[in-house]
Design an enzyme around this catalytic site. Structure first.
Site, PDB file in Angstrom:
ATOM      1  N   TYR A 267       6.860   4.187  -0.095  1.00  8.96           N
ATOM      2  CA  TYR A 267       6.092   5.236  -1.010  1.00  8.96           C
ATOM      3  C   TYR A 267       6.790   5.411  -2.523  1.00  8.96           C
ATOM      4  O   TYR A 267       6.195   5.616  -3.340  1.00  8.96           O
ATOM      5  CB  TYR A 267       5.744   6.394  -0.436  1.00  8.96           C
TER       6      TYR A 267
ATOM      7  N   LYS B  64      11.725  -0.226  12.889  1.00  6.76           N
ATOM      8  CA  LYS B  64      11.316  -1.602  13.023  1.00  6.76           C
ATOM      9  C   LYS B  64      12.355  -2.609  12.828  1.00  6.76           C
ATOM     10  O   LYS B  64      12.387  -3.464  12.011  1.00  6.76           O
ATOM     11  CB  LYS B  64      10.035  -1.772  12.106  1.00  6.76           C
TER      12      LYS B  64
ATOM     13  N   ASP C 126       5.801  -0.023  16.609  1.00  5.98           N
ATOM     14  CA  ASP C 126       4.428  -0.211  17.483  1.00  5.98           C
ATOM     15  C   ASP C 126       4.538   0.219  18.972  1.00  5.98           C
ATOM     16  O   ASP C 126       3.267   0.678  19.308  1.00  5.98           O
ATOM     17  CB  ASP C 126       4.259  -1.962  17.437  1.00  5.98           C
TER      18      ASP C 126
ATOM     19  N   ASP D 212       4.268   9.174   8.537  1.00  8.64           N
ATOM     20  CA  ASP D 212       2.762   9.601   7.796  1.00  8.64           C
ATOM     21  C   ASP D 212       1.832   9.273   9.250  1.00  8.64           C
ATOM     22  O   ASP D 212       0.815   9.858   9.477  1.00  8.64           O
ATOM     23  CB  ASP D 212       2.534   8.682   6.786  1.00  8.64           C
TER      24      ASP D 212
ATOM     25  N   ASP E   4      -0.197  11.557  12.118  1.00  5.37           N
ATOM     26  CA  ASP E   4      -1.652  11.569  12.308  1.00  5.37           C
ATOM     27  C   ASP E   4      -2.086  11.352  13.685  1.00  5.37           C
ATOM     28  O   ASP E   4      -3.306  11.929  14.071  1.00  5.37           O
ATOM     29  CB  ASP E   4      -2.460  10.605  11.337  1.00  5.37           C
TER      30      ASP E   4
END
Ligand code: NAD
Length: 361
Positions: free
Chosen positions: A140, A191, A223, A247, A251
């Protein structure tokens, strides 16, 4: 000494839910909590008034405060603005200007809401996960970034995922410290099989874990972590991860608990100064209808009391009051189920204050 709280309602349902959280703060003030509130503009509301989503005055108020209470930013109205002045830029800006690098996102399932979860009650009942998300680095913020036109005339968008060892160490420490006060387990999510930046993340976490030998460290690819969160979420105690993975995973974890409207968050700097906000957005689809759930914002006040104002007992009082209100059967639309009492945003705030005040009698 009087503690200063910067109040930044923002956009959409932000002002509605913040008004209810402020109601709770004022009720606590009447009981002796020594605080003063100062309001500032942020997001689309700030852009409309000043041309900037994060005006200097707001940054000064936030800088001067001991803690910040934020509603949410964004909405359809500002979606076509240049990215540099979009409401979300105000949020990213305040996080990075104040160096709020550690985002704490608890996903706790209130037993009263076990039926509101989209998963079976036995999979989620008793769920208590703390997701620690790195907040001021990663993709970001990484540079270079942008959209460019290639010689062929085709456009190309690009971002950069970058993490330094020092950034991983400071967020890793926060996760290990929190795990010490919980079940003593940290799962680091990366990852590392395809991204070098998270290969370094994993290596750094392993080195850091030598200073926290009492904590059990495990690793999981993002994942798989997404899959495990819906398969067997109770296997997790503390999860620590990058800005973008955190993030998304938080959620996802929020839905395990029944509603995005129930989950608070804290974003802390190195001195426990923090910004407190619900994890949901500005929900423009329900703004102005008195239907938004203010409990995530009220629970954010509880986190503020615990982490920045050193008022753990009062934080417990607020959390208990929320639980009592749920026991009483009050529900906003997002957590409503048959047989419960459907109420609006304002009434939910009133109900929490009524429980807090009833403790005096
Ligand atoms: P959102 O979280 O605002 O809404 C997602 C869904 O959840 C919507 O159906 C909404 O009605 C519902 N919802 C959210 N909060 C609720 C509450 N308290 N009570 C009941 N229902 C609630 O996410 P979105 O729709 O993807 O984004 C809307 C805007 O919010 C966008 O402009 C986005 O950029 C912004 N946003 C801001 C933040 C922030 O300020 N921290 C975070 C995420 C999104």
């Amino acid at each position: 000494m009087t503690k200063k709280i910067a109040v930044l309602p923002g956009d959409g349902i932000g002002p509605e839910i913040v008004a209810e959280a402020v109601k709770v703060l004022k009720a606590l003030q009447l009981k002796g909590l020594d605080i003063e509130l100062e309001y500032g503009l942020i997001g689309g509301a700030a852009y409309d008034e000043t041309g900037s989503p994060l005006p200097k005055e707001t940054l000064a108020i936030a800088d001067d405060a001991d803690a910040i209470l934020l509603g949410a930013v964004g909405g359809y109205k500002w979606e076509s603005l240049d990215i540099s002045v979009r409401p979300e830029k105000g949020l990213l800006g305040i996080r990075s200007e104040l160096n709020l690098f550690a985002n704490l996102r608890p996903a706790i399932l209130y037993p009263q809401l076990a039926d509101a979860s989209s998963l079976k009650a036995e999979i989620v009942s008793g769920l208590d996960i703390m997701i620690v998300r790195e907040l001021t680095g990663g993709i970001y913020f990484g540079k270079p970034r942008g959209i460019r036109t290639l010689p062929s005339g085709e456009k190309e968008g690009f971002n950069t995922l970058v993490y330094r060892e020092s950034e991983v160490i400071r967020i890793g420490k926060v996760a290990f410290d929190i795990a010490r006060k919980r079940q003593g387990r940290v799962c680091s999510v990366d990852k590392a099989n395809v991204l070098e930046s998270t290969e370094l993340w994993r290596e750094t976490m392993i080195n850091l874990s030598k200073d926290f030998s009492d904590i059990e460290l495990s690793h999981m690819y993002v994942d798989n972590a997404a899959m495990q969160l819906v398969r067997e979420p109770k296997q997790f105690d503390v999860m620590v991860t990058t800005n973008m993975f955190g993030d998304i995973l938080s959620d996802c974890a929020s839905m395990l608990t029944g509603s995005i409207g129930m989950l608070p968050s804290a974003s802390l700097d190195e001195n426990s100064k923090g910004m407190y906000e619900p994890i949901h957005g500005s929900a423009p689809d329900i703004a102005g209808k008195n239907t938004a759930n203010p409990l995530a914002t009220i629970l954010s006040v509880a986190m503020m009391l615990r982490y920045s104002l050193d008022e753990g007992e009062i934080a417990d009082m607020v959390e208990t009051a929320v639980s009592v209100v749920l026991d009483q059967g009050y529900r906003t639309a997002d957590i409503f189920s048959e047989g419960m009492k459907l109420i609006g945003t304002v009434e939910m705030g009133d109900a929490v204050v009524a429980v807090l005040n009833s403790n005096d009698r």
